[in-house]
Design an enzyme around this catalytic site. Structure first.
Site, mmCIF file in Angstrom:
data_model
loop_
_atom_site.group_PDB
_atom_site.id
_atom_site.type_symbol
_atom_site.label_atom_id
_atom_site.label_comp_id
_atom_site.label_asym_id
_atom_site.label_seq_id
_atom_site.Cartn_x
_atom_site.Cartn_y
_atom_site.Cartn_z
ATOM 1 N N LYS A 1 0.859 -1.136 0.059
ATOM 2 C CA LYS A 1 0.051 0.098 -0.069
ATOM 3 C C LYS A 1 0.939 1.227 0.124
ATOM 4 O O LYS A 1 1.989 1.232 0.076
ATOM 5 C CB LYS A 1 -0.973 -0.038 1.465
ATOM 6 C CG LYS A 1 -2.005 -1.061 1.048
ATOM 7 C CD LYS A 1 -3.170 -1.273 2.283
ATOM 8 C CE LYS A 1 -4.222 -2.253 2.146
ATOM 9 N NZ LYS A 1 -5.027 -2.200 3.248
ATOM 10 N N TYR B 1 -12.253 -2.630 -3.281
ATOM 11 C CA TYR B 1 -13.009 -2.579 -1.960
ATOM 12 C C TYR B 1 -14.651 -2.731 -2.025
ATOM 13 O O TYR B 1 -15.334 -2.649 -1.019
ATOM 14 C CB TYR B 1 -12.525 -1.505 -1.074
ATOM 15 C CG TYR B 1 -10.936 -1.788 -0.695
ATOM 16 C CD1 TYR B 1 -10.848 -2.463 0.282
ATOM 17 C CD2 TYR B 1 -9.958 -0.775 -1.102
ATOM 18 C CE1 TYR B 1 -9.677 -2.936 0.783
ATOM 19 C CE2 TYR B 1 -8.776 -0.940 -0.539
ATOM 20 C CZ TYR B 1 -8.532 -2.005 0.410
ATOM 21 O OH TYR B 1 -6.996 -2.384 0.688
ATOM 22 N N ASN C 1 -2.121 0.134 7.049
ATOM 23 C CA ASN C 1 -1.659 -1.317 7.484
ATOM 24 C C ASN C 1 -0.923 -1.893 6.279
ATOM 25 O O ASN C 1 -0.600 -3.196 6.292
ATOM 26 C CB ASN C 1 -2.764 -2.107 7.782
ATOM 27 C CG ASN C 1 -3.918 -2.322 6.659
ATOM 28 O OD1 ASN C 1 -3.829 -1.812 5.881
ATOM 29 N ND2 ASN C 1 -4.826 -2.992 7.338
ATOM 30 N N HIS D 1 -1.990 -5.518 1.598
ATOM 31 C CA HIS D 1 -3.380 -5.959 1.056
ATOM 32 C C HIS D 1 -2.891 -7.555 0.484
ATOM 33 O O HIS D 1 -1.970 -7.846 -0.076
ATOM 34 C CB HIS D 1 -4.134 -5.350 -0.033
ATOM 35 C CG HIS D 1 -5.167 -6.278 -0.689
ATOM 36 N ND1 HIS D 1 -6.256 -6.073 0.040
ATOM 37 C CD2 HIS D 1 -5.261 -7.116 -1.577
ATOM 38 C CE1 HIS D 1 -7.151 -6.992 -0.512
ATOM 39 N NE2 HIS D 1 -6.433 -7.701 -1.582
ATOM 40 N N GLU E 1 -9.369 -10.360 -7.759
ATOM 41 C CA GLU E 1 -8.473 -9.087 -7.562
ATOM 42 C C GLU E 1 -7.166 -9.523 -8.588
ATOM 43 O O GLU E 1 -6.727 -8.349 -9.348
ATOM 44 C CB GLU E 1 -7.628 -9.342 -6.250
ATOM 45 C CG GLU E 1 -8.836 -9.006 -5.251
ATOM 46 C CD GLU E 1 -8.475 -9.192 -3.831
ATOM 47 O OE1 GLU E 1 -7.450 -9.602 -3.587
ATOM 48 O OE2 GLU E 1 -9.262 -9.243 -2.981
#
Ligand code: CDP
Ligand code: MG
Length: 149
Positions: free
Chosen positions: A9, A49, A112, A115, A126
């Site tokens: 990320k 998402y 965080n 992913h 994905e």
């Protein structure tokens, strides 16, 4: 052989953690079969998402992954979907095992670091969102015959 979609990320890229995180995945024995640095646009972020649309964290999370480049990757290996989730650690780095990627490098759920697909079906969805089939490379990796019987 199973494949998963992993994404470093914006915080991981900006904090210079790309090499360190890729090293952990390589060290485990997984094989990198696709990789690119991209700027995610709104339609891709919202598609990524989609399962969280309507939740309070949806818009901030979409904004977060659009905020700076990400490293999109496909990794291959035995049981890689579940094992990569284990290596990543819990969604909230505050609760993640300190030896996990999120536990080692993060402290807040909104930043965080990484992913990873949560199931084989999510991985297929994905991977198709981020990669064309010709961007995934099939090759023999030195040492892969030493990873399992
Ligand atoms: O990423 P993971 O599958 O572990 O968690 P998720 O429940 O599918 O949530 C997707 C992402 O939304 C998380 O990785 C966080 O970046 C973000 N999120 C958040 O910021 N605050 C929450 N309460 C839940 C998720
Ligand atoms: Mg998820």
């Amino acid at each position: 052989m199973e494949r998963t979609f992993l994404m470093l990320k914006p915080d991981a890229v900006q904090r210079g953690l790309v090499g360190k995180i890729i090293a952990k995945l390589e060290d485990k024995g997984f094989k990198l079969v696709g990789l690119k640095l991209i700027q995610v646009d709104r339609s891709l972020a919202e598609a990524h998402y989609a399962e969280h649309k309507g939740k309070g964290f949806f818009e901030p999370t979409v904004a977060y992954i659009m905020s700076s480049p990400v490293v999109a990757m496909v990794w291959q290996g035995k049981n890689v979907v579940a094992l990569a989730r284990e290596l990543m650690g819990a969604t909230n780095p505050a609760n993640a095992n300190p030896g996990s990627i999120r536990g080692q490098y993060g402290m807040d759920i909104s930043r965080n670091v990484i992913h990873g697909s949560d199931s084989v079906a999510s991985a297929e969805r994905e991977i198709a969102l981020y990669f064309k089939s010709e961007e995934l490379v099939d090759y023999t990796k030195a040492g892969e015959d030493w990873l399992s019987e």
